[in-house]
Enzyme design. Structure first.
Site, PDB file in Angstrom:
ATOM      1  CE  LYS A  22      -2.513   2.584   3.579  1.00  9.70           C
ATOM      2  NZ  LYS A  22      -1.417   3.229   4.293  1.00  9.70           N
ATOM      3  CG  ASP A 307       2.089   1.628   9.833  1.00  9.68           C
ATOM      4  OD1 ASP A 307       1.670   2.468  10.650  1.00  9.68           O
ATOM      5  OD2 ASP A 307       2.512   1.926   8.700  1.00  9.68           O
TER       6      ASP A 307
HETATM    7  N1  EPU Z   1       6.950  14.150  11.247  1.00  8.69           N
HETATM    8  C1  EPU Z   1       7.230  15.470  11.516  1.00  8.69           C
HETATM    9  N2  EPU Z   1       7.261  16.344  10.460  1.00  8.69           N
HETATM   10  C2  EPU Z   1       7.041  15.948   9.187  1.00  8.69           C
HETATM   11  C3  EPU Z   1       6.745  14.597   8.913  1.00  8.69           C
HETATM   12  C4  EPU Z   1       6.710  13.711   9.974  1.00  8.69           C
HETATM   13  O1  EPU Z   1       7.432  15.845  12.668  1.00  8.69           O
HETATM   14  O2  EPU Z   1       7.096  16.795   8.285  1.00  8.69           O
HETATM   15  C5  EPU Z   1       6.919  13.183  12.359  1.00  8.69           C
HETATM   16  C6  EPU Z   1       5.540  12.570  12.557  1.00  8.69           C
HETATM   17  O3  EPU Z   1       4.739  13.367  13.401  1.00  8.69           O
HETATM   18  C7  EPU Z   1       5.873  11.215  13.154  1.00  8.69           C
HETATM   19  C8  EPU Z   1       7.216  10.869  12.503  1.00  8.69           C
HETATM   20  O4  EPU Z   1       7.739  12.085  12.005  1.00  8.69           O
HETATM   21  O5  EPU Z   1       6.070  11.351  14.529  1.00  8.69           O
HETATM   22  C9  EPU Z   1       7.138   9.888  11.358  1.00  8.69           C
HETATM   23  O6  EPU Z   1       6.184  10.319  10.397  1.00  8.69           O
HETATM   24  P1  EPU Z   1       6.275   9.904   8.849  1.00  8.69           P
HETATM   25  O7  EPU Z   1       6.409  11.134   8.057  1.00  8.69           O
HETATM   26  O8  EPU Z   1       7.307   8.830   8.713  1.00  8.69           O
HETATM   27  O9  EPU Z   1       4.840   9.298   8.606  1.00  8.69           O
HETATM   28  P2  EPU Z   1       3.957   9.428   7.300  1.00  8.69           P
HETATM   29  O10 EPU Z   1       4.824   9.523   6.110  1.00  8.69           O
HETATM   30  O11 EPU Z   1       2.900  10.456   7.492  1.00  8.69           O
HETATM   31  C10 EPU Z   1       3.918   6.899   6.772  1.00  8.69           C
HETATM   32  C11 EPU Z   1       2.855   5.861   6.552  1.00  8.69           C
HETATM   33  C12 EPU Z   1       2.193   5.512   7.877  1.00  8.69           C
HETATM   34  C13 EPU Z   1       3.249   5.051   8.880  1.00  8.69           C
HETATM   35  C14 EPU Z   1       4.366   6.076   9.001  1.00  8.69           C
HETATM   36  C15 EPU Z   1       5.534   5.609   9.867  1.00  8.69           C
HETATM   37  C16 EPU Z   1       2.099   6.392   4.332  1.00  8.69           C
HETATM   38  C17 EPU Z   1       1.033   6.934   3.472  1.00  8.69           C
HETATM   39  N3  EPU Z   1       1.857   6.388   5.641  1.00  8.69           N
HETATM   40  O12 EPU Z   1       3.238   8.023   7.311  1.00  8.69           O
HETATM   41  O13 EPU Z   1       1.348   4.428   7.578  1.00  8.69           O
HETATM   42  O14 EPU Z   1       2.658   4.861  10.146  1.00  8.69           O
HETATM   43  O15 EPU Z   1       4.891   6.389   7.681  1.00  8.69           O
HETATM   44  O16 EPU Z   1       6.065   4.433   9.359  1.00  8.69           O
HETATM   45  O17 EPU Z   1       3.129   5.943   3.851  1.00  8.69           O
HETATM   46  C18 EPU Z   1      -0.497   3.023   7.758  1.00  8.69           C
HETATM   47  O18 EPU Z   1      -0.130   2.491   6.708  1.00  8.69           O
HETATM   48  O19 EPU Z   1      -1.388   2.547   8.510  1.00  8.69           O
HETATM   49  C19 EPU Z   1       0.141   4.265   8.172  1.00  8.69           C
HETATM   50  C20 EPU Z   1      -0.386   5.100   9.056  1.00  8.69           C
END
Ligand code: EPU
Length: 431
Positions: A22, A307
């Site tokens: 996904k 996750d």
């Molecule tokens: N963060 C920041 N600033 C940013 C981006 C992230 O502070 O600009 C922080 C977040 O608050 C969090 C950490 O960094 O504490 C990690 O966030 P990340 O950016 O890695 O998460 P994401 O890209 O929004 C993706 C997955 C999530 C998964 C996370 C962590 C996608 C669409 N979503 O989210 O997947 O939990 O990485 O591995 O790729 C899921 O599939 O159920 C899901 C929620």
């Protein structure tokens, strides 16, 4: 609206085939915007998040043709419309990848602030920091992200991420592949789907090196051309079925996987008392003795994935002794705990820490899938519980799991998907 009705207590036996990842698919579909030509993407999971992104591309003028249920030809050569489909973008987290892709291709992006699972505060400051370093002006007004670069083309930059972010790493990579010069992302995330997105971009003519390490170097090229790519298997989907067998018992062969990507999960399951046999592209899991307690701390890859924490927590609810989970990524990942308590679980949560005292069994109850992985966990709990469990709001689950009910039925689970208006008791009898 549908809900799942589960009669628990049956161990799982058989074979499950894993779908495409996904979180790779939801990045590659927007990445197709960067390509001048037809991208054939294979192994796209049939999940609502992917469908939504394909519709968003179509509303921007892309042509999307279905080759078979998991293969799409996406042609963004004629995309010229920017600022469409805000209502669809709001429904999904990964719509933020449209910012990187549009900025890279057109030097301009208008994208609604993303939606997705409510896991607490989900800032995008690191994405914006990256785009700004590459010369973009970024502004958020009325819920819309407006980004543009005066010269029409981003330039390479050295970007140090303050937090390890999957989304920021991929988004900056998308923006950088068509930028002028070299971009270096330091403290980059290393998840398998980051490598997969880099491989996808390279197969279309990009020059991305180092994906899978914490330094990624992207040398901008003038153009990406159409090509063919097949998405890797979903690490978290496979982990979810491993967690289901761990909690419910039985013996299942999980096929079409990359065992290496699952080591961070299987190592913990082995500690909990299951047996794991790795093959080239499959894993045989057996659980036929009582579960043992374990402690989990979620971390970026190759740590234990956030996750997977709710799904594995269900097994810990049934394990002897006291287990501790420390959530290292999200502030609000414990919303499933109240639902598990309704089923007899003993869990105390304090901030990012959950203390789980194992109980001899769970009992079926009506529960609510509050987000994607919480929903999967509640289904797993239903598979273990005595009596009937009804899981409502399953649209969260269908955002990320292809054929969830059918795959579980295929290994002997007593689960059906019913329209909400139907009586749960009569539907269950019809099983
Ligand atoms: N963060 C920041 N600033 C940013 C981006 C992230 O502070 O600009 C922080 C977040 O608050 C969090 C950490 O960094 O504490 C990690 O966030 P990340 O950016 O890695 O998460 P994401 O890209 O929004 C993706 C997955 C999530 C998964 C996370 C962590 C996608 C669409 N979503 O989210 O997947 O939990 O990485 O591995 O790729 C899921 O599939 O159920 C899901 C929620």
């Amino acid at each position: 609206m549908t809900k799942y009705v589960i009669r628990g207590g049956k161990p799982l036996h058989g074979i499950i085939d894993i779908s495409g990842a996904k979180n790779a698919a939801v990045a590659m579909i927007p990445a197709a915007l960067l390509v001048d030509g037809v991208c054939r993407i294979e192994n796209i999971p049939q999940i609502s998040d992917a469908t939504l992104l394909l519709r968003i591309l179509e509303q921007h003028g892309a042509s999307v043709n279905t080759v078979n249920k998991n293969t799409m030809d996406i042609d963004c050569s004629d995309v010229s419309r920017i600022g469409a489909a805000f209502d669809l973008m709001r429904q999904i987290r990964a719509s933020y990848y449209l910012v990187g892709a549009m900025l890279g291709r057109f030097g301009r992006a208008e994208v609604s602030m993303p939606g997705g699972c409510d896991l607490g505060v989900r800032p995008i400051d690191q994405h914006i920091k990256g785009f700004s370093a590459m010369g973009a002006e970024v502004e958020i007004r009325n819920g819309i992200i407006y980004a543009s670069v005066a010269s029409g083309r981003l330039h390479g930059a050295e970007i140090y991420l303050d937090v390890v972010s999957v989304g920021a790493t991929i988004n900056i990579m998308l923006a950088a592949v068509l930028a002028d010069g070299m971009t270096i992302i330091e403290n980059a995330a290393r998840e398998p789907h980051i490598v997969d997105v880099a491989n996808f971009l390279n197969s279309m003519g990009a020059d991305v090196r180092g994906a899978g390490t914490n330094v990624i170097k992207i040398r901008g090229v003038d153009k990406l051309e159409g090509g063919f790519y097949s998405i890797i298997p979903d690490q978290i989907e496979a982990g979810t079925y491993l967690a289901a067998v761990t909690a419910a018992g039985g013996e299942v062969l999980i096929r079409n996987i990359i065992p290496k990507h699952l080591e961070c999960i299987t190592a913990k399951l082995v500690e909990m008392g299951v047996s794991i046999e790795d093959y080239d592209d499959s894993i045989l899991i057996k659980r036929n003795k009582p579960l043992l307690k374990a402690n989990i701390k979620t971390m970026p890859y190759p740590g234990f994935p956030t996750d997977m924490h709710p799904q594995v927590a269900v097994g810990l609810c049934l394990a002897r002794g006291i287990s501790v989970i420390t959530e290292g990524i999200w502030d609000n990942r414990y919303r499933y705990v109240d639902e598990l308590r309704r089923m007899g679980a003993k869990i105390q949560v304090d901030g990012k820490i959950a203390v789980i005292e194992g109980v001899p069994g769970l009992t079926g109850a009506p529960v609510r899938a509050c987000d994607l992985r919480a929903g999967a966990a509640l289904v797993i709990a239903g598979l273990c519980a005595e009596g009937l469990t009804e899981v409502e709001e399953v649209y969260h689950i269908e955002r990320g799991y292809e054929n969830f009910v059918a795959k579980l039925q295929g290994v002997g689970a007593d689960i059906v998907s019913v329209a909400v208006s139907e009586s749960p008791v009569s539907s269950a009898i019809a099983i």
